[in-house]
Design an enzyme around this catalytic site. Sequence first.
Site, PDB file in Angstrom:
ATOM      1  N   MET A   1      38.359  79.093  77.307  1.00  0.00           N
ATOM      2  CA  MET A   1      37.268  78.792  76.376  1.00  0.00           C
ATOM      3  C   MET A   1      36.955  79.989  75.502  1.00  0.00           C
ATOM      4  O   MET A   1      36.891  81.118  75.970  1.00  0.00           O
ATOM      5  CB  MET A   1      36.032  78.345  77.127  1.00  0.00           C
ATOM      6  CG  MET A   1      35.250  79.418  77.799  1.00  0.00           C
ATOM      7  SD  MET A   1      33.742  78.718  78.470  1.00  0.00           S
ATOM      8  CE  MET A   1      33.244  80.046  79.520  1.00  0.00           C
ATOM      9  N   PRO A   2      36.758  79.746  74.198  1.00  0.00           N
ATOM     10  CA  PRO A   2      36.372  80.840  73.319  1.00  0.00           C
ATOM     11  C   PRO A   2      34.918  81.238  73.554  1.00  0.00           C
ATOM     12  O   PRO A   2      34.081  80.385  73.837  1.00  0.00           O
ATOM     13  CB  PRO A   2      36.534  80.266  71.914  1.00  0.00           C
ATOM     14  CG  PRO A   2      37.088  78.908  72.062  1.00  0.00           C
ATOM     15  CD  PRO A   2      37.023  78.524  73.490  1.00  0.00           C
ATOM     16  N   TYR A   3      34.676  82.521  73.435  1.00  0.00           N
ATOM     17  CA  TYR A   3      33.325  83.072  73.546  1.00  0.00           C
ATOM     18  C   TYR A   3      33.096  83.933  72.314  1.00  0.00           C
ATOM     19  O   TYR A   3      33.852  84.871  72.055  1.00  0.00           O
ATOM     20  CB  TYR A   3      33.197  83.921  74.820  1.00  0.00           C
ATOM     21  CG  TYR A   3      31.898  84.680  74.920  1.00  0.00           C
ATOM     22  CD1 TYR A   3      30.770  84.095  75.479  1.00  0.00           C
ATOM     23  CD2 TYR A   3      31.796  85.988  74.454  1.00  0.00           C
ATOM     24  CE1 TYR A   3      29.571  84.790  75.566  1.00  0.00           C
ATOM     25  CE2 TYR A   3      30.603  86.687  74.537  1.00  0.00           C
ATOM     26  CZ  TYR A   3      29.499  86.084  75.094  1.00  0.00           C
ATOM     27  OH  TYR A   3      28.317  86.766  75.177  1.00  0.00           O
TER      28      TYR A   3
ATOM     29  N   VAL B   1      31.754  78.673  73.366  1.00  0.00           N
ATOM     30  CA  VAL B   1      30.447  79.260  73.658  1.00  0.00           C
ATOM     31  C   VAL B   1      30.096  80.237  72.539  1.00  0.00           C
ATOM     32  O   VAL B   1      30.896  81.105  72.186  1.00  0.00           O
ATOM     33  CB  VAL B   1      30.465  80.008  75.016  1.00  0.00           C
ATOM     34  CG1 VAL B   1      29.138  80.712  75.266  1.00  0.00           C
ATOM     35  CG2 VAL B   1      30.809  79.054  76.141  1.00  0.00           C
TER      36      VAL B   1
END
Length: 81
Positions: free
Chosen positions: A2-4, A48
């Site tokens: 997941m990208p943050y 996120v």
Amino acid sequence: MMPYVNIKVTREGGPGGAGPSTQQKAELISGVTELLAKVLGKNPNSTVVVIDEVDLENWGIGGLPVPEYREKTNASISSTQ
């Protein structure tokens, strides 16, 4: 994975110098999420985005707190005009 994404802004940037408004934050979150989906093919449901608002005196540029940096920069600009 997941990208943050962590966006840091000074509190002075929004309405009345109080930082970004709730609407502006929503637009940032939406825009960054859409950009990651478009450019990198990331799933928006797992992206996120965190927005940190930093007090101006806790932000520095060029070895100086921002207020001092601005004073110095503005003085330099004024003296060359």
